[in-house]
Design an enzyme around this catalytic site. Sequence first.
Site, PDB file in Angstrom:
ATOM      1  N   ASP A 185       0.848  -1.190   0.000  1.00 39.24           N
ATOM      2  CA  ASP A 185       0.000   0.000   0.000  1.00 39.24           C
ATOM      3  C   ASP A 185       0.889   1.247   0.000  1.00 39.24           C
ATOM      4  OD1 ASP A 185      -2.906   1.086   0.608  1.00 39.24           O
ATOM      5  OD2 ASP A 185      -1.521   2.202   1.900  1.00 39.24           O
ATOM      6  N   ILE A 186       0.623   2.159  -0.930  1.00 41.50           N
ATOM      7  CA  ILE A 186       1.392   3.406  -0.987  1.00 41.50           C
ATOM      8  C   ILE A 186       0.944   4.298   0.168  1.00 41.50           C
ATOM      9  CG2 ILE A 186       1.967   5.445  -2.365  1.00 41.50           C
ATOM     10  CD1 ILE A 186       1.359   3.810  -4.865  1.00 41.50           C
ATOM     11  N   ASN A 193      -2.720  12.811  -4.081  1.00 31.97           N
ATOM     12  CA  ASN A 193      -3.789  13.234  -4.991  1.00 31.97           C
ATOM     13  C   ASN A 193      -4.303  14.623  -4.645  1.00 31.97           C
ATOM     14  OD1 ASN A 193      -4.040  11.185  -6.904  1.00 31.97           O
ATOM     15  ND2 ASN A 193      -5.407   9.952  -5.624  1.00 31.97           N
ATOM     16  N   ASP A 202      -1.726   9.367 -10.757  1.00 34.20           N
ATOM     17  CA  ASP A 202      -1.610   8.287 -11.737  1.00 34.20           C
ATOM     18  C   ASP A 202      -0.144   8.055 -12.113  1.00 34.20           C
ATOM     19  OD1 ASP A 202      -4.329   8.020 -11.720  1.00 34.20           O
ATOM     20  OD2 ASP A 202      -4.666   9.010 -13.656  1.00 34.20           O
ATOM     21  N   GLU A 228      -4.604   2.326  -4.433  1.00 36.57           N
ATOM     22  CA  GLU A 228      -3.142   2.367  -4.302  1.00 36.57           C
ATOM     23  C   GLU A 228      -2.597   1.080  -3.693  1.00 36.57           C
ATOM     24  OE1 GLU A 228      -4.798   4.428  -0.566  1.00 36.57           O
ATOM     25  OE2 GLU A 228      -5.324   4.161  -2.679  1.00 36.57           O
TER      26      GLU A 228
END
Length: 307
Positions: A185-186, A193, A202, A228
Amino acid sequence: MNLQTSLATALVLDDNGGTRRQIVSDLEQSGLFHKIMEAKDGLDGLSKVSVTLPDIILCDVEMPRLDGLKFLAAIRSKPETEHIPVMILTSSTDFGVKLKGLTDGARDFIHIPYDPQELAARTRLHLNTKRREEELRKKNQELELLSNKDSLTGAFNRRYLNHILTIELMRAARTDGQISVLMLDIDHFKKINDTFGHQAGDQVLKRITEEITASLRDYDLTFRYGGEEFVAMLPDISLHEARKVAQRICQKVHAVRFPDALANLQVSISIGVASFPGMDAGTAEELLEQADQALYRAKTNGRNQIA
């Protein structure tokens, strides 16, 4: 692809040496082939096919050891040979034999004696049909592959993960093997964002996908699980070895630098690791749940770490 730029390979089966050599001679005159193999019966033909796959087969019906219809059934039973067109050449006028041959997958029946020009024309027709079918199968395979991939990142999608992980778990259970998964997971992706915009987000997703994939072996697979979140599937790797892979991914992601407006952005990821066997997970869903729980622990313990 056409016959002028790519000559084909043929296999001729007939126990009558004179008839077989005449068929070979007529095929050579057609200019369609760069190689024509010969076999004296069905068993000899299967031996030839096991070494070199022909583009087309011309086969007699009545042969010793293994006749033409049994040879046809053997060819149609194997994935690597089931699409090879088989033309039956026979002097028999038995309609039942012809009907059975066509029902069992013969592409054509040609009565001996035959006209060499008709033989060449029918052979060319079946070769061209085979090439069109191959092109269509290739396009269908490409479409199927695209349907299994995430359009943004190029990673495989969640639907394909559920399918292939189930297969790999069954294989591991059958062979006393092992398999590990990483749930990645980022960290703080929503903030990326919100700060830089969704196009920048993106860009980050695509770049991180590249780093994850580059850290894996050729036969490991990367999946976009959602948003993500990503999953890496690592066949034949223990929990201890998988943790080393996860550490390498964390280091590589942390070292990524982005251009332009994202020049000051530093990304980190959290990773949950789970393995089969040994974690009370026997299905794809259970193994992914174990990895997800480990990821949750990594995030609640401060992120940018492995659990």
